[in-house]
Enzyme design. Structure first.
Site, mmCIF file in Angstrom:
data_model
loop_
_atom_site.group_PDB
_atom_site.id
_atom_site.type_symbol
_atom_site.label_atom_id
_atom_site.label_comp_id
_atom_site.label_asym_id
_atom_site.label_seq_id
_atom_site.Cartn_x
_atom_site.Cartn_y
_atom_site.Cartn_z
ATOM 1 N N LYS A 190 -58.341 117.606 7.077
ATOM 2 C CA LYS A 190 -59.727 117.533 7.568
ATOM 3 C C LYS A 190 -59.953 118.800 8.404
ATOM 4 O O LYS A 190 -59.842 118.804 9.627
ATOM 5 C CB LYS A 190 -59.939 116.243 8.385
ATOM 6 C CG LYS A 190 -61.417 115.919 8.575
ATOM 7 C CD LYS A 190 -61.604 114.496 9.032
ATOM 8 C CE LYS A 190 -63.012 114.200 9.488
ATOM 9 N NZ LYS A 190 -64.042 114.273 8.451
HETATM 10 N N1 PMP Z 1 -64.464 112.356 2.672
HETATM 11 C C1 PMP Z 1 -64.888 113.392 3.412
HETATM 12 C C2 PMP Z 1 -65.000 114.726 2.774
HETATM 13 C C3 PMP Z 1 -65.215 113.219 4.765
HETATM 14 O O1 PMP Z 1 -65.632 114.251 5.510
HETATM 15 C C4 PMP Z 1 -65.090 111.926 5.340
HETATM 16 C C5 PMP Z 1 -65.386 111.720 6.795
HETATM 17 N N2 PMP Z 1 -66.744 111.765 7.101
HETATM 18 C C6 PMP Z 1 -64.681 110.867 4.514
HETATM 19 C C7 PMP Z 1 -64.354 111.124 3.196
HETATM 20 C C8 PMP Z 1 -64.527 109.479 5.058
HETATM 21 O O2 PMP Z 1 -63.449 109.460 5.959
HETATM 22 P P1 PMP Z 1 -63.386 108.447 7.176
HETATM 23 O O3 PMP Z 1 -63.461 107.090 6.609
HETATM 24 O O4 PMP Z 1 -62.067 108.733 7.835
HETATM 25 O O5 PMP Z 1 -64.550 108.758 8.056
#
Ligand code: PMP
Length: 290
Positions: free
Chosen positions: A155
């Site tokens: 991330k």
């Molecule tokens: N995919 C991407 C590209 C993201 O940036 C996110 C977070 N906003 C998610 C999936 C979902 O992740 P999470 O459930 O940890 O928020």
């Protein structure tokens, strides 16, 4: 206690105001998108899935060879302190670790000290009606980053890949866009993971398809298991998504959001399906500590 509209901001050990919360223009997070981040939700004063988010942050940092200058336990305490100071019971935490200030070249060795930032602010959510009627989305022409380029499992602060796809969603007048991987298979959306339902079985692309392993995604997978709802990780093509009985997205901000139209095709009967509704209901109960 400060008014609800003022964010609480912590940078490298000090609380700042929105006006004084600044980073160096030499910070490689700013210059090169070199760094990692997390988006975390606070429900009723409780940092939701704090450990899972922190583990993903430290794994992202390790993958890009960046050492966060404090332990996971220390950072967890900082999050708690920031949430407490904010006085907000339901909020959003943006946790950022940038490579830190260096020189104008890309060499990370010139940035010896990563910069740690915590922001607690209001959460931005999709409009309430999409949870009732379902959301329309499109497929973006922008290919999701290849795992050997800028790995989606990290991330990272480099979100241009997702931003470009989001621009296409904006142009199409929708909130989200499906991103396909370099094989042409469904990966995820710009800021949410994707699930489909087919003949009572939930299906979602696995991590090898080039996705961020969403914390919400993992919670949904665990809850489905606990409630004996079949769920498999599977390679999905656009065709699978178009002919699905139900489609839903998951994310920290989105929670569980039904999708009822994709690229002009109506999904199922055009309304949020029973399994999506069930998952949304058990997720909300879990998230709100019920
Ligand atoms: N995919 C991407 C590209 C993201 O940036 C996110 C977070 N906003 C998610 C999936 C979902 O992740 P999470 O459930 O940890 O928020």
């Amino acid at each position: 206690m400060q008014p609800e509209t003022e964010p609480t901001i912590w940078i490298d050990g000090e609380f700042r105001t929105k006006e004084t919360a600044t980073v160096s223009v030499y910070d490689h997070g700013f210059l090169y998108g070199d760094g990692v981040f997390e988006g975390i939700r606070v429900y009723s004063g409780r940092v939701f899935e704090s450990h899972a988010h922190l583990v993903r942050l430290y794994e992202s940092a390790k993958s890009i060879r960046m050492t966060i200058p404090m332990s996971l336990a220390e950072l967890s305490d900082v999050l708690e302190a920031c949430v407490k100071k904010s006085g907000m019971t339901d909020s959003y935490i943006r946790l950022v670790v940038s490579r830190g200030p260096g020189d104008l070249g890309i060499d990370p060795r010139k940035s010896p000290r990563p910069c740690v930032i915590v922001i607690v602010d209001k959460i931005n959510v999709y409009p309430a009606e999409v949870y009732q009627t379902g959301m329309a989305i499109i497929t973006s022409s922008v290919t999701r980053n290849h795992s050997n380029a800028c790995p989606p499992r990290v991330k990272s602060l480099n979100y241009l890949n997702n931003v470009l796809a989001k621009i296409e969603a904006n142009d199409a007048g929708v909130y989200e866009a499906i991103m396909l991987n370099s094989q042409g298979n469904v990966a995820e959306c710009t800021a949410d993971n994707i699930f489909i339902v087919r003949s009572g079985e939930i299906q979602t692309p696995g991590t090898s398809e080039g996705i961020l392993e969403g914390v919400t995604r993992r919670v949904v997978m665990e809850l489905a298991k606990q409630h004996s709802i079949p769920l498999v990780e599977k390679v999905l093509q656009r065709h699978d998504v178009y002919i699905a009985d139900e489609v839903f997205l998951t994310g920290t901000g989105a929670e569980v959001v039904p999708v009822t139209k994709i690229d002009g095709r109506v999904i199922g009967d055009g309304t949020p399906g029973p399994i999506t509704k069930k998952i949304a209901q058990i997720y909300m109960k879990f998230a709100r500590g019920g």
